[in-house]
Scaffold this motif. Structure first.
Motif, PDB file in Angstrom:
ATOM      1  N   ALA A 153     -33.980  -3.715   1.708  1.00 32.29           N
ATOM      2  CA  ALA A 153     -33.488  -2.701   2.603  1.00 32.29           C
ATOM      3  C   ALA A 153     -34.108  -3.038   3.903  1.00 32.29           C
ATOM      4  N   GLY A 154     -33.419  -2.988   5.115  1.00 31.09           N
ATOM      5  CA  GLY A 154     -34.171  -3.047   6.453  1.00 31.09           C
ATOM      6  C   GLY A 154     -32.973  -3.278   7.449  1.00 31.09           C
ATOM      7  N   THR A 174     -30.576 -13.133   4.592  1.00 33.66           N
ATOM      8  CA  THR A 174     -29.348 -12.322   4.695  1.00 33.66           C
ATOM      9  C   THR A 174     -28.773 -12.229   6.230  1.00 33.66           C
ATOM     10  N   ALA A 175     -27.458 -12.494   6.450  1.00 37.96           N
ATOM     11  CA  ALA A 175     -26.928 -12.188   7.383  1.00 37.96           C
ATOM     12  C   ALA A 175     -26.090 -10.960   7.743  1.00 37.96           C
ATOM     13  N   SER A 176     -26.478 -10.419   8.821  1.00 33.14           N
ATOM     14  CA  SER A 176     -26.021  -8.867   9.085  1.00 33.14           C
ATOM     15  C   SER A 176     -25.109  -8.776  10.453  1.00 33.14           C
ATOM     16  N   ALA A 177     -24.470  -7.664  10.208  1.00 33.81           N
ATOM     17  CA  ALA A 177     -23.525  -7.359  11.285  1.00 33.81           C
ATOM     18  C   ALA A 177     -24.560  -6.777  12.646  1.00 33.81           C
ATOM     19  N   ASP A 178     -25.712  -6.540  12.369  1.00 36.22           N
ATOM     20  CA  ASP A 178     -26.671  -5.850  13.264  1.00 36.22           C
ATOM     21  C   ASP A 178     -27.258  -6.997  14.240  1.00 36.22           C
ATOM     22  N   HIS A 179     -26.425  -8.382  14.248  1.00 32.47           N
ATOM     23  CA  HIS A 179     -26.930  -9.542  15.253  1.00 32.47           C
ATOM     24  C   HIS A 179     -28.102 -10.099  14.648  1.00 32.47           C
ATOM     25  N   THR A 180     -28.680  -9.906  13.235  1.00 31.84           N
ATOM     26  CA  THR A 180     -29.936 -10.495  13.064  1.00 31.84           C
ATOM     27  C   THR A 180     -29.484 -11.103  11.600  1.00 31.84           C
ATOM     28  N   ALA A 181     -30.640 -12.002  11.262  1.00 26.70           N
ATOM     29  CA  ALA A 181     -30.663 -12.619  10.094  1.00 26.70           C
ATOM     30  C   ALA A 181     -32.066 -12.426   9.502  1.00 26.70           C
ATOM     31  N   MET A 182     -32.398 -12.104   8.178  1.00 27.81           N
ATOM     32  CA  MET A 182     -33.634 -12.008   7.644  1.00 27.81           C
ATOM     33  C   MET A 182     -34.037 -12.830   6.455  1.00 27.81           C
ATOM     34  N   LEU A 183     -35.318 -13.153   6.390  1.00 29.24           N
ATOM     35  CA  LEU A 183     -35.966 -13.841   5.347  1.00 29.24           C
ATOM     36  C   LEU A 183     -36.803 -13.025   4.539  1.00 29.24           C
ATOM     37  N   TRP A 184     -36.494 -12.851   3.020  1.00 32.34           N
ATOM     38  CA  TRP A 184     -37.183 -11.916   2.396  1.00 32.34           C
ATOM     39  C   TRP A 184     -37.984 -12.530   1.171  1.00 32.34           C
ATOM     40  N   SER A 185     -38.979 -11.815   0.790  1.00 29.77           N
ATOM     41  CA  SER A 185     -39.658 -12.596  -0.395  1.00 29.77           C
ATOM     42  C   SER A 185     -38.891 -11.799  -1.653  1.00 29.77           C
ATOM     43  N   ILE A 186     -38.583 -12.821  -2.304  1.00 29.02           N
ATOM     44  CA  ILE A 186     -37.669 -12.228  -3.524  1.00 29.02           C
ATOM     45  C   ILE A 186     -38.580 -11.426  -4.496  1.00 29.02           C
ATOM     46  N   THR A 188     -41.310  -9.339  -3.661  1.00 30.91           N
ATOM     47  CA  THR A 188     -41.597  -8.036  -3.181  1.00 30.91           C
ATOM     48  C   THR A 188     -40.972  -7.212  -2.654  1.00 30.91           C
ATOM     49  N   GLY A 189     -39.857  -8.017  -1.932  1.00 29.59           N
ATOM     50  CA  GLY A 189     -38.580  -6.907  -1.479  1.00 29.59           C
ATOM     51  C   GLY A 189     -39.016  -6.985   0.010  1.00 29.59           C
ATOM     52  N   LYS A 190     -40.024  -7.731   0.585  1.00 25.34           N
ATOM     53  CA  LYS A 190     -40.578  -7.385   1.933  1.00 25.34           C
ATOM     54  C   LYS A 190     -40.037  -8.315   2.907  1.00 25.34           C
ATOM     55  N   CYS A 191     -39.695  -8.159   4.362  1.00 21.41           N
ATOM     56  CA  CYS A 191     -39.148  -8.951   5.283  1.00 21.41           C
ATOM     57  C   CYS A 191     -40.457  -9.954   5.617  1.00 21.41           C
ATOM     58  N   LEU A 192     -40.053 -11.104   5.512  1.00 24.07           N
ATOM     59  CA  LEU A 192     -40.777 -12.359   5.874  1.00 24.07           C
ATOM     60  C   LEU A 192     -40.688 -12.718   7.179  1.00 24.07           C
ATOM     61  N   LEU A 193     -39.301 -12.955   7.751  1.00 24.90           N
ATOM     62  CA  LEU A 193     -39.160 -13.326   8.816  1.00 24.90           C
ATOM     63  C   LEU A 193     -37.629 -12.792   9.591  1.00 24.90           C
ATOM     64  N   LYS A 194     -37.515 -12.633  10.999  1.00 23.47           N
ATOM     65  CA  LYS A 194     -36.278 -12.202  11.350  1.00 23.47           C
ATOM     66  C   LYS A 194     -36.053 -13.010  12.425  1.00 23.47           C
ATOM     67  N   TYR A 195     -34.683 -13.280  12.413  1.00 17.95           N
ATOM     68  CA  TYR A 195     -33.937 -14.383  13.380  1.00 17.95           C
ATOM     69  C   TYR A 195     -33.022 -13.677  14.363  1.00 17.95           C
ATOM     70  N   VAL A 231     -43.013 -19.431   6.519  1.00 21.13           N
ATOM     71  CA  VAL A 231     -43.486 -18.283   5.998  1.00 21.13           C
ATOM     72  C   VAL A 231     -44.351 -18.233   4.776  1.00 21.13           C
ATOM     73  N   GLN A 232     -45.043 -17.291   4.704  1.00 23.39           N
ATOM     74  CA  GLN A 232     -46.010 -17.295   3.697  1.00 23.39           C
ATOM     75  C   GLN A 232     -45.820 -16.175   2.900  1.00 23.39           C
ATOM     76  N   LEU A 233     -45.777 -16.227   1.485  1.00 26.16           N
ATOM     77  CA  LEU A 233     -45.284 -15.182   0.562  1.00 26.16           C
ATOM     78  C   LEU A 233     -46.401 -14.323   0.257  1.00 26.16           C
ATOM     79  N   PRO A 234     -46.286 -13.208   0.184  1.00 27.23           N
ATOM     80  CA  PRO A 234     -47.330 -12.202  -0.374  1.00 27.23           C
ATOM     81  C   PRO A 234     -47.407 -12.052  -1.756  1.00 27.23           C
ATOM     82  N   THR A 235     -48.729 -11.554  -2.491  1.00 26.62           N
ATOM     83  CA  THR A 235     -48.776 -11.628  -3.689  1.00 26.62           C
ATOM     84  C   THR A 235     -47.720 -10.552  -4.524  1.00 26.62           C
ATOM     85  N   PRO A 236     -47.028 -11.156  -5.465  1.00 27.90           N
ATOM     86  CA  PRO A 236     -45.931 -10.294  -6.023  1.00 27.90           C
ATOM     87  C   PRO A 236     -46.616  -9.408  -6.872  1.00 27.90           C
TER      88      PRO A 236
END
Length: 498
Positions: A153-154, A174-186, A188-195, A231-236
């Protein structure tokens, strides 16, 4: 009174009756003619702002409607006559029995016998036509487990598309209607990068097959962007064992309340990319989807301008424009994982296969079988294509025989961007009605993902994608509730064979 006077009076009355009846008919016809004339005068009046061609078409439509009503009226009269004849015949048969009660009893017995025969025919027909559905219901009683593992979620608006990277580290995009694309850690569920490079709704995201590059397509700027990420993945965190979960909640739906009205929790601050390394321009409308060709040296884009364009990644030049074919806006495009084949979907109810294996020949094959927008068409490992449509069906096609599908899946809601599991050969169907269903390639329903007031999507589900190598989440879905969900799907081999 003399007989002659009586007969002449009766003749005069009969003549007047016929005359009045004829006059009423003429008045009726005159009234209809006046009504048609009034409509014609209204359409042909000088004050009318309608174009002449439109007025002519309306007149023709009024005439057709009038003829249809006349035909329906005549058919109604004929049916009434047949009903009266049948009633007279039944009444005559009833008179052969002694007494009125016996006649009524005989008629009631005949009617009961006829009803019984009709009921038996209906039962036989219903049983034959629903045998496949019943068998698919029985299949879902097996030990299939469908566990919701994690929510991502974000985004501040609906998510149109999602994809999983093919290189290490494996991330969810993920590609969104909010004009952004996000990369997530599978894990942990945390956002790693936002385009943040697009100027409109981001409609599609796909990862390069070997490099850390993403391909996104957008609406407002009518472009597709290629951008690099690191990106650098956090500890799961520890993950619960999916085998401890119960069977898939195939028919559980505790609440139909829309619960996504509140703001979802925003992701913590994460790095952002604002400039694309390559921008692909040439479309005259919304770019609705994009994908990499095998090898990653070329990409294909699909647009509402009814064209699909093929680009060279290194030079960003347009190699070929697939303009011949579709009559309406494109809705999706997909490339074959191992061959230079492209399939494009459209609102014109068709999808088309483009063959780029021979550089000098760009052959195209048309698949017709849907009655509404083809929302997506995807390749499988073999020689099959699976297509989903707003007509609430999913069809499996053989590339060697395009005349008719080899399997058809019928659902109760429009189907959006589907995906097929490579290993398990399972089709994941995201629906407008917030459901996600799983079918095998023969059209047998395997499971429905849990959706209740506690878990699952709360808006239209837009897309699904499989991640075969992940042990915790092997299916991802996204929707207009502004979240993506990771699922663990375990379908026993025995169940798939059924």
């Amino acid at each position: 009174m003399p007989v002659e006077t009586v007969s002449s009076t009766a003749a005069r009355q009969a003549k007047q009756k016929r005359k009045s009846h004829s006059l009423s008919i003429r008045r009726t016809n005159s009234t209809e003619q006046d009504r048609s004339g009034l409509q014609r005068e209204m359409l042909e009046s000088q004050d009318s702002k309608l174009p002449l061609s439109l007025r002519t078409n309306l007149m023709d439509l009024f005439s057709q409607i009038e003829r249809e009503f006349e035909n329906l009226y005549i058919e109604n009269l004929e049916l009434r006559r047949e009903i009266e004849t049948l009633n007279d015949r039944l009444a005559a048969e009833g008179q052969t029995f002694e007494g009125a009660d016996l006649a009524k009893g005989a008629l009631k017995s005949k009617a009961s016998h006829s009803t019984s025969q009709l009921s038996q025919k209906l039962k036989t027909t219903y049983k034959a036509s629903t045998s496949k559905i019943v068998s698919s219901f029985k299949a879902t009683t097996s030990r299939a487990t469908c566990q919701l593992v994690r929510e991502y979620a974000g985004h501040r608006d609906g998510i149109w598309d999602l994809s999983v990277s093919r290189t290490q580290p494996v991330v969810l995009g993920t590609a969104s209607a909010d004009h952004t694309a996000m990369l997530w850690s599978i894990e942990t569920g945390k956002c790693l990068l936002k385009y943040l490079g697009h100027q409109g709704s981001v409609n599609s995201i796909k990862f390069h097959p070997t490099d850390q590059m993403a391909l996104t397509a957008a609406s407002g700027d009518q472009t597709a962007h290629i951008w690099r990420y690191a990106v650098q993945l956090p500890t799961p965190p520890p993950v619960s064992d999916p085998s401890q979960q119960g069977p898939c909640e195939d028919d559980v739906d505790f609440s139909d309340k829309d619960e996504a009205d509140g703001e979802l929790e925003a992701p913590s601050e994460c790095p952002s990319v604002r400039v694309a390394s390559t921008t692909l321009r040439s479309h005259q409308g919304v770019v609705i989807a994009a994908d990499w060709l095998v090898g990653g040296k070329q990409v294909v884009t699909a647009s509402w301008d009814r064209a699909a364009n093929l680009y060279d990644v290194e030079t960003s030049e347009l190699v070929h424009s697939l303009t011949a074919g579709h009559d309406q806006e494109l809705s999706h495009c997909c490339t074959h994982p191992t061959q230079r084949l492209v399939v494009t979907s459209s609102r014109d109810t068709t999808f088309r296969l483009w063959d780029f294996r021979d550089p000098s020949i760009h052959s195209v094959n048309v698949f017709q079988g849907h009655t509404d927008t083809v929302t997506s068409a995807v390749f499988t490992v073999g020689d099959n294509v699976v297509s989903g449509s707003d007509d609430r069906t999913v069809k499996v096609w053989d590339l060697k025989n395009m005349r008719s599908p080899i399997a058809t899946i019928r659902t109760d809601s429009a189907v959006n961007r589907i995906s097929v599991s490579v290993n398990q050969k399972i089709v994941a169907l995201p629906h407008d009605n917030r459901q996600v269903r799983l079918f095998d390639m023969s059209g047998v329903r395997l499971a429905r993902l849990p959706r209740s007031n506690r878990q699952g999507h709360r808006r239209m589900v837009c897309c699904s994608t499989w991640c075969e190598d992940n042990t915790s989440c092997n299916l991802f879905t996204c929707g207009f509730d502004r979240q993506a969900i990771g699922w663990n799907i375990n379908i026993p081999a025995l169940l798939q064979e059924k």
